[in-house]
Design an enzyme around this catalytic site. Structure first.
Site, PDB file in Angstrom:
ATOM      1  CB  SER A  80      -1.002  -0.064   1.289  1.00 48.43           C
ATOM      2  OG  SER A  80      -1.710  -1.141   1.115  1.00 48.43           O
ATOM      3  CB  THR A 133      -3.381   4.523   2.045  1.00 45.05           C
ATOM      4  OG1 THR A 133      -3.353   2.977   2.070  1.00 45.05           O
ATOM      5  CG2 THR A 133      -4.112   4.976   0.731  1.00 45.05           C
ATOM      6  CD  GLU A 248      -6.503   3.528   3.185  1.00 39.68           C
ATOM      7  OE1 GLU A 248      -6.347   4.253   4.152  1.00 39.68           O
ATOM      8  OE2 GLU A 248      -5.881   2.540   2.740  1.00 39.68           O
ATOM      9  CG  ASP A 253      -5.103  -4.514   2.485  1.00 37.42           C
ATOM     10  OD1 ASP A 253      -4.640  -5.056   1.636  1.00 37.42           O
ATOM     11  OD2 ASP A 253      -4.317  -4.213   3.718  1.00 37.42           O
ATOM     12  CG  HIS A 257      -3.742  -8.738   4.397  1.00 40.28           C
ATOM     13  ND1 HIS A 257      -2.884  -9.117   3.860  1.00 40.28           N
ATOM     14  CD2 HIS A 257      -3.908  -7.324   4.235  1.00 40.28           C
ATOM     15  CE1 HIS A 257      -2.233  -8.184   3.411  1.00 40.28           C
ATOM     16  NE2 HIS A 257      -2.905  -7.162   3.520  1.00 40.28           N
ATOM     17  CG  ASP A 295      -3.763   0.096  -2.070  1.00 44.23           C
ATOM     18  OD1 ASP A 295      -4.963  -0.815  -2.498  1.00 44.23           O
ATOM     19  OD2 ASP A 295      -3.199   0.167  -1.193  1.00 44.23           O
TER      20      ASP A 295
HETATM   21 MG    MG Z   1      -4.413   1.389   3.368  1.00 44.60          MG
HETATM   22 ZN    ZN Z   2      -2.438  -5.072   2.649  1.00 42.43          ZN
END
Ligand code: MG
Ligand code: ZN
Length: 360
Positions: A80, A133, A248, A253, A257, A295
């Site tokens: 990121s 980010t 964001e 994300d 994960h 991203d």
């Molecule tokens: Mg981020």
């Molecule tokens: Zn990540």
């Protein structure tokens, strides 16, 4: 007498020409940019949320779509930090880099260019505001791990609004400084609760709403991203010269994960709800370019059935890390045409700079 008619005619023609030019400027050049990043958001993540949400999302209101190639300077698969630095500074860099190029040299970001040019600027995230980010838009550090150094960098740019987690990096530091004192000295209203920023209707705002990362949407954060985004827009839009705002959806994300589809979908629906409110503002405003992208993709998500939340065979993750696939870029408003096509992630910086008439 004849000369006066000629003069009046000439002036009329000049007036018409400049008016036409002004209208052309309004049609193609936005006054404001709202840049929205769904961290780890590939097309499968969008599709999963769409399926759960009766096959519809606010994403579908956006008609210009392109694809961004996400590789970093040192890896086929970006992280990121490198991903956001490509957007913020136009440079492909190594994984972990925050606002610096592949040789660790600081690169001025679009937020800094915008601030210098008299635009208002802001960052909103559902992670720590010092996380990779948002950090890549305001900080210049060789590593994303340097959260306390990144927090210090927030004092070096006259950013107008930032809202997210990360309070401890400002107040419980190894150097024992309390950066919120400096922020207040610099004219910020500093708040630590979401309820507190509702009453702030002017001036600079620093909202640090959690010690580190924010909780997940379904684990206590709730409806925070959209109110934060709309508060930022309200404050930044008071500036006659326009604004640049990055928003964001950080935790799409994190769900990837964890290979947790419910986490991914709830974060994406929260992001989509924010997109809806941002698009409503932009439609009313008429001078705002909205760009929505990611991203990178996280999790290698594949959908092989539509019963996404209840049937574990319908959803497959192929990794607990990021993947290399291209990610979509949605753009709406004046200047949106430039975002159609397939291009490298760092050209998004160039496109945004051009749209705002900023020169690197
Ligand atoms: Mg981020
Ligand atoms: Zn990540």
């Amino acid at each position: 007498m004849k000369n006066i008619f000629i003069l009046v005619g000439l002036l009329f023609m000049i007036a018409c020409a400049s008016n036409e030019k002004k209208q052309e400027t309004l049609a193609n050049k936005p006054k404001n940019i709202i840049f929205m990043i769904g961290d780890g958001m590939g097309v499968a993540q969008i599709q999963a949320a769409m399926t759960v949400n009766n096959n519809q999302l606010n994403f579908e209101r956006v008609t210009n779509v392109g694809f961004s190639k996400t590789s970093s300077s040192d890896n086929y698969i970006t992280d990121s930090a490198a991903g956001a630095t490509a957007f913020s500074a136009g440079k492909k860099t190594y994984n972990g880099a925050i606002g610096v190029d592949a040789d660790t040299v600081a690169q001025k970001t679009i937020l800094e260019y915008a601030e210098e040019a008299g635009l208002a600027t802001g960052l909103v995230a559902t992670s720590s505001i010092t996380h990779a980010t948002p950090a890549s838009f305001i900080a210049h550090q060789p590593s994303r791990e340097m959260a306390e150094e990144i927090a210090l960098d927030f004092l070096k740019t006259d950013i107008d609004v930032f809202i997210g987690g990360g309070k401890d990096y400002f107040t419980k530091r190894n150097d024992s400084l309390d950066l919120t004192t400096d922020l207040e000295k610099n004219g910020y209203k500093v708040v630590f609760e979401q309820a507190e920023f509702a009453n702030i209707t002017s001036g600079k705002l620093a909202a640090l709403l959690a010690p580190d990362g924010m909780p997940a949407f379904s684990k206590g954060r709730g409806d925070m991203l959209a109110p934060a985004a709309m508060k930022a827009i309200e404050l930044l839009n008071k500036n006659d010269q326009g604004f640049f705002l990055m928003i964001e959806g950080s935790q799409i994300d994190w769900g990837g994960h964890e290979n947790d589809i419910e986490y991914v979908v709830s974060e994406l629906l929260d992001f989509d709800n924010t997109i809806g409110q941002v698009l409503d503002f932009a439609a009313k405003d008429g001078e705002t370019l909205v760009i929505i992208t990611a991203d990178h993709e996280t999790g290698g998500l594949t959908l092989v059935g539509d019963n996404i939340m209840n049937d574990t065979t319908a959803v497959h993750f192929s990794t607990t890390h990021h993947t290399a696939v291209m990610v979509p870029v949605y753009a709406s408003g004046p200047g949106a045409d430039a975002f159609s096509g397939t291009y490298e992630n760092n050209t998004i910086f160039t496109k945004m700079m051009k749209a705002l008439n900023l020169t690197p």
